[in-house]
Motif scaffolding. Structure first.
Motif, PDB file in Angstrom:
ATOM      1  N   SER A   1     -28.367  35.833  -8.476  1.00 26.43           N
ATOM      2  CA  SER A   1     -27.394  36.401  -9.156  1.00 26.43           C
ATOM      3  C   SER A   1     -25.949  35.360  -8.936  1.00 26.43           C
ATOM      4  O   SER A   1     -25.359  35.518  -9.908  1.00 26.43           O
ATOM      5  CB  SER A   1     -26.730  37.644  -8.352  1.00 26.43           C
ATOM      6  OG  SER A   1     -26.522  37.493  -6.971  1.00 26.43           O
TER       7      SER A   1
ATOM      8  N   TRP B   1     -22.204  40.004 -14.358  1.00 33.36           N
ATOM      9  CA  TRP B   1     -23.376  41.025 -14.626  1.00 33.36           C
ATOM     10  C   TRP B   1     -22.915  42.276 -13.775  1.00 33.36           C
ATOM     11  O   TRP B   1     -23.830  42.966 -13.314  1.00 33.36           O
ATOM     12  CB  TRP B   1     -24.602  40.457 -14.212  1.00 33.36           C
ATOM     13  CG  TRP B   1     -24.774  39.083 -14.805  1.00 33.36           C
ATOM     14  CD1 TRP B   1     -24.584  37.730 -14.603  1.00 33.36           C
ATOM     15  CD2 TRP B   1     -25.498  39.093 -16.200  1.00 33.36           C
ATOM     16  NE1 TRP B   1     -25.000  36.914 -15.591  1.00 33.36           N
ATOM     17  CE2 TRP B   1     -25.485  37.719 -16.572  1.00 33.36           C
ATOM     18  CE3 TRP B   1     -25.870  39.976 -16.949  1.00 33.36           C
ATOM     19  CZ2 TRP B   1     -25.959  37.110 -17.725  1.00 33.36           C
ATOM     20  CZ3 TRP B   1     -26.580  39.546 -18.270  1.00 33.36           C
ATOM     21  CH2 TRP B   1     -26.555  38.300 -18.663  1.00 33.36           C
ATOM     22  N   THR B   2     -21.612  42.838 -13.926  1.00 31.44           N
ATOM     23  CA  THR B   2     -21.381  44.093 -13.451  1.00 31.44           C
ATOM     24  C   THR B   2     -20.415  44.681 -14.478  1.00 31.44           C
ATOM     25  O   THR B   2     -19.675  44.165 -15.183  1.00 31.44           O
ATOM     26  CB  THR B   2     -20.492  43.752 -12.219  1.00 31.44           C
ATOM     27  OG1 THR B   2     -21.261  42.984 -11.281  1.00 31.44           O
ATOM     28  CG2 THR B   2     -20.287  45.196 -11.458  1.00 31.44           C
TER      29      THR B   2
ATOM     30  N   GLU C   1     -26.438  58.394 -16.706  1.00 28.52           N
ATOM     31  CA  GLU C   1     -27.699  57.707 -16.579  1.00 28.52           C
ATOM     32  C   GLU C   1     -28.406  56.837 -17.644  1.00 28.52           C
ATOM     33  O   GLU C   1     -29.099  56.138 -17.486  1.00 28.52           O
ATOM     34  CB  GLU C   1     -28.828  59.005 -16.135  1.00 28.52           C
ATOM     35  CG  GLU C   1     -30.342  58.529 -15.752  1.00 28.52           C
ATOM     36  CD  GLU C   1     -30.382  57.581 -14.737  1.00 28.52           C
ATOM     37  OE1 GLU C   1     -31.425  56.904 -14.379  1.00 28.52           O
ATOM     38  OE2 GLU C   1     -29.476  57.618 -13.589  1.00 28.52           O
TER      39      GLU C   1
ATOM     40  N   LYS D   1     -26.661  53.539 -17.884  1.00 27.10           N
ATOM     41  CA  LYS D   1     -27.256  52.878 -16.892  1.00 27.10           C
ATOM     42  C   LYS D   1     -28.535  52.451 -17.218  1.00 27.10           C
ATOM     43  O   LYS D   1     -28.571  50.986 -16.855  1.00 27.10           O
ATOM     44  CB  LYS D   1     -27.273  53.947 -15.442  1.00 27.10           C
ATOM     45  CG  LYS D   1     -27.759  52.981 -14.506  1.00 27.10           C
ATOM     46  CD  LYS D   1     -27.704  53.963 -13.113  1.00 27.10           C
ATOM     47  CE  LYS D   1     -28.575  53.403 -11.825  1.00 27.10           C
ATOM     48  NZ  LYS D   1     -29.953  53.595 -11.985  1.00 27.10           N
ATOM     49  N   GLN D   2     -29.667  53.004 -17.609  1.00 26.34           N
ATOM     50  CA  GLN D   2     -30.852  52.657 -17.802  1.00 26.34           C
ATOM     51  C   GLN D   2     -30.836  51.522 -18.995  1.00 26.34           C
ATOM     52  O   GLN D   2     -31.512  50.743 -18.821  1.00 26.34           O
ATOM     53  CB  GLN D   2     -31.967  53.685 -18.257  1.00 26.34           C
ATOM     54  CG  GLN D   2     -31.924  54.638 -17.294  1.00 26.34           C
ATOM     55  CD  GLN D   2     -32.975  55.823 -17.633  1.00 26.34           C
ATOM     56  OE1 GLN D   2     -33.532  55.737 -18.668  1.00 26.34           O
ATOM     57  NE2 GLN D   2     -33.050  56.703 -16.725  1.00 26.34           N
TER      58      GLN D   2
ATOM     59  N   GLU E   1     -29.287  48.339 -17.410  1.00 27.58           N
ATOM     60  CA  GLU E   1     -29.924  47.615 -16.571  1.00 27.58           C
ATOM     61  C   GLU E   1     -31.248  46.871 -17.225  1.00 27.58           C
ATOM     62  O   GLU E   1     -31.629  45.761 -16.756  1.00 27.58           O
ATOM     63  CB  GLU E   1     -30.670  48.790 -15.741  1.00 27.58           C
ATOM     64  CG  GLU E   1     -29.834  49.265 -14.485  1.00 27.58           C
ATOM     65  CD  GLU E   1     -30.427  50.051 -13.564  1.00 27.58           C
ATOM     66  OE1 GLU E   1     -31.349  50.836 -13.999  1.00 27.58           O
ATOM     67  OE2 GLU E   1     -29.763  50.343 -12.568  1.00 27.58           O
ATOM     68  N   GLN E   2     -31.424  47.245 -18.563  1.00 29.06           N
ATOM     69  CA  GLN E   2     -32.428  46.445 -19.201  1.00 29.06           C
ATOM     70  C   GLN E   2     -32.182  44.989 -19.527  1.00 29.06           C
ATOM     71  O   GLN E   2     -32.742  44.165 -19.706  1.00 29.06           O
ATOM     72  CB  GLN E   2     -32.915  47.113 -20.671  1.00 29.06           C
ATOM     73  CG  GLN E   2     -33.648  48.684 -20.472  1.00 29.06           C
ATOM     74  CD  GLN E   2     -33.732  49.421 -21.875  1.00 29.06           C
ATOM     75  OE1 GLN E   2     -33.380  48.599 -22.935  1.00 29.06           O
ATOM     76  NE2 GLN E   2     -34.201  50.499 -21.735  1.00 29.06           N
TER      77      GLN E   2
ATOM     78  N   GLY F   1     -29.869  43.438 -17.334  1.00 29.36           N
ATOM     79  CA  GLY F   1     -29.646  42.860 -16.201  1.00 29.36           C
ATOM     80  C   GLY F   1     -28.213  43.083 -15.517  1.00 29.36           C
ATOM     81  O   GLY F   1     -27.850  42.332 -14.514  1.00 29.36           O
ATOM     82  N   TYR F   2     -27.620  44.385 -15.957  1.00 29.96           N
ATOM     83  CA  TYR F   2     -26.269  44.471 -15.433  1.00 29.96           C
ATOM     84  C   TYR F   2     -26.342  45.701 -14.371  1.00 29.96           C
ATOM     85  O   TYR F   2     -27.120  46.537 -14.307  1.00 29.96           O
ATOM     86  CB  TYR F   2     -25.469  45.234 -16.353  1.00 29.96           C
ATOM     87  CG  TYR F   2     -24.935  44.109 -17.461  1.00 29.96           C
ATOM     88  CD1 TYR F   2     -23.687  43.471 -17.205  1.00 29.96           C
ATOM     89  CD2 TYR F   2     -25.692  43.656 -18.677  1.00 29.96           C
ATOM     90  CE1 TYR F   2     -23.085  42.485 -17.964  1.00 29.96           C
ATOM     91  CE2 TYR F   2     -25.033  42.610 -19.420  1.00 29.96           C
ATOM     92  CZ  TYR F   2     -24.134  41.774 -19.240  1.00 29.96           C
ATOM     93  OH  TYR F   2     -23.602  41.001 -20.118  1.00 29.96           O
ATOM     94  N   ASP F   3     -25.504  45.557 -13.320  1.00 31.40           N
ATOM     95  CA  ASP F   3     -25.246  46.475 -12.323  1.00 31.40           C
ATOM     96  C   ASP F   3     -23.908  47.286 -12.772  1.00 31.40           C
ATOM     97  O   ASP F   3     -23.413  46.886 -13.442  1.00 31.40           O
ATOM     98  CB  ASP F   3     -25.083  45.756 -10.888  1.00 31.40           C
ATOM     99  CG  ASP F   3     -26.411  45.111 -10.533  1.00 31.40           C
ATOM    100  OD1 ASP F   3     -27.457  45.828 -10.763  1.00 31.40           O
ATOM    101  OD2 ASP F   3     -26.025  44.135  -9.979  1.00 31.40           O
ATOM    102  N   MET F   4     -23.947  48.680 -11.983  1.00 34.63           N
ATOM    103  CA  MET F   4     -22.869  49.313 -12.198  1.00 34.63           C
ATOM    104  C   MET F   4     -21.920  49.313 -11.170  1.00 34.63           C
ATOM    105  O   MET F   4     -22.618  49.618  -9.894  1.00 34.63           O
ATOM    106  CB  MET F   4     -23.342  50.961 -12.409  1.00 34.63           C
ATOM    107  CG  MET F   4     -24.229  51.193 -13.761  1.00 34.63           C
ATOM    108  SD  MET F   4     -23.428  50.620 -15.215  1.00 34.63           S
ATOM    109  CE  MET F   4     -24.550  49.294 -15.626  1.00 34.63           C
TER     110      MET F   4
END
Length: 339
Positions: free
Chosen positions: A49, A60-61, A84, A87-88, A91-92, A94-97
């Motif tokens: 990361s 990436w956030t 949700e 978020k899904q 995330e595909q 590569g990102y975080d919440m």
């Protein structure tokens, strides 16, 4: 440990091309992308990361602001489903919440200051409250932003076709012979509440229905308790309605509870329509006819809008309206009319 250099050596592509594929840039052919991703899977590459952030100049956030007035928080089924889905989708890629509080080391900061402090790449706001000054700051800042469930000309926004959903509800009740149709509306500080009320009034005019003002009752912030209280007001009228359209499923559940407490039946005595189509709507007795919001599409579309801004390094002011549909179940019944 496999590195990006190993992927480049195996595939014969440049490090720049491999990096573009790993970071979802669109200016790479599908054939090239397929070959690089196959190598990534085969070699078990997992990006570090810190190295990825240095290379791409991204954190990436994605920052998340969630605001509502019920005190239920993210447990509310509508907001939970939308977040949700967002978020899904993120995330595909590569990102975080990052869910934020406005307190940093006991010092209260604005959301914008907090996100700058944490270096997020963009922000999603799930907001039922209009005119919040902190949200306005985010909208007007250069930071890539998308707002769900609210309108703005200062930021990208995604929302359901709230007004048309009300028209669908009234059209259905009218087709069943109902002419005394009431509306339990959502709080007028919310975008959904104001738009659904506008749609209800538009539908009344469409069908030349002249209803008393007492048929339009405030249901507050979309809770079951406020829906029950509003229905009690309607039941106390000398000439109560034969059908009720509530601007949220929870309010509709409350209305049904009030009707049953009065010794009446749904739909034999009063028909009820809700809005949202949360999961429990199909399981109550009777199963609820309701206007369905596509919560998965709301969340995924919002994610795509935000990721486009992040990748293009530009702030977009784009509005996307997600279609709604009427889900017919057993809480409405036809009336005989002389018309």
């Amino acid at each position: 440990m496999t590195t990006i250099y190993d992927i480049a050596k195996k595939t014969g592509f440049s490090i720049t091309t491999v990096s573009k594929v790993l970071n979802n840039y669109t200016d790479v052919s599908e054939k090239t992308k397929k070959k690089i991703l196959e190598a990534v899977d085969e070699m078990g590459y997992y990006p570090n990361s810190h190295a990825r952030s240095l290379m791409t100049k991204k954190s990436w956030t994605i920052g998340v602001v969630f605001m509502e007035n019920l005190g239920v928080g993210i447990k509310h089924p509508f907001f939970n489903a939308v977040i949700e889905s967002f978020k899904q989708r993120a995330e595909q890629f590569g990102y975080d919440m990052l869910f934020v509080s406005r307190n940093i080391i006991n010092e209260k900061k604005s959301y914008l200051d907090h996100f700058r402090h944490r270096g997020v790449d963009g922000v999603v706001v799930v907001c039922s409250i209009s005119d919040d000054p902190e949200v306005k700051k985010l909208m007007e800042s250069p930071l890539p932003t998308v707002i769900i469930d609210m309108h703005s000309s200062k930021s990208s926004v995604v929302y359901s076709d709230n007004s048309y959903g009300s028209v669908l509800a009234v059209d259905h009740l009218y087709s069943l012979g109902h002419r005394k149709i009431a509306h339990i509306y959502g709080h007028q500080e919310t975008y959904a509440g104001t738009e659904r009320l506008k749609g209800f009034i538009k539908a009344l005019k469409k069908h030349n229905l002249d209803i008393p003002k007492s048929y339009i009752v405030n249901g507050g912030f979309f809770s079951m308790e406020s829906g029950e209280q509003a229905m009690q007001e309607l039941l106390s009228l000398d000439d109560p309605p034969t059908a009720v359209y509530a601007a949220g499923d929870n309010m509709a559940f409350g209305a049904i509870r009030a009707i049953k407490a009065k010794g009446l039946s749904v739909p034999d005595d009063i028909s009820v329509i809700g809005y949202d189509d949360i999961d429990i709507a199909q399981h109550i007795a009777p199963p609820l006819t309701t206007v369905k919001q596509n919560m998965d599409q709301l969340g995924s579309t919002a994610a795509d809008l935000l990721l486009d801004q992040i990748n293009d390094k530009t702030k977009l002011n784009k509005a996307v309206t997600i279609p709604v549909e009427l889900i017919i179940r057993e809480s409405c019944k036809a009336l005989k009319t002389d018309e």
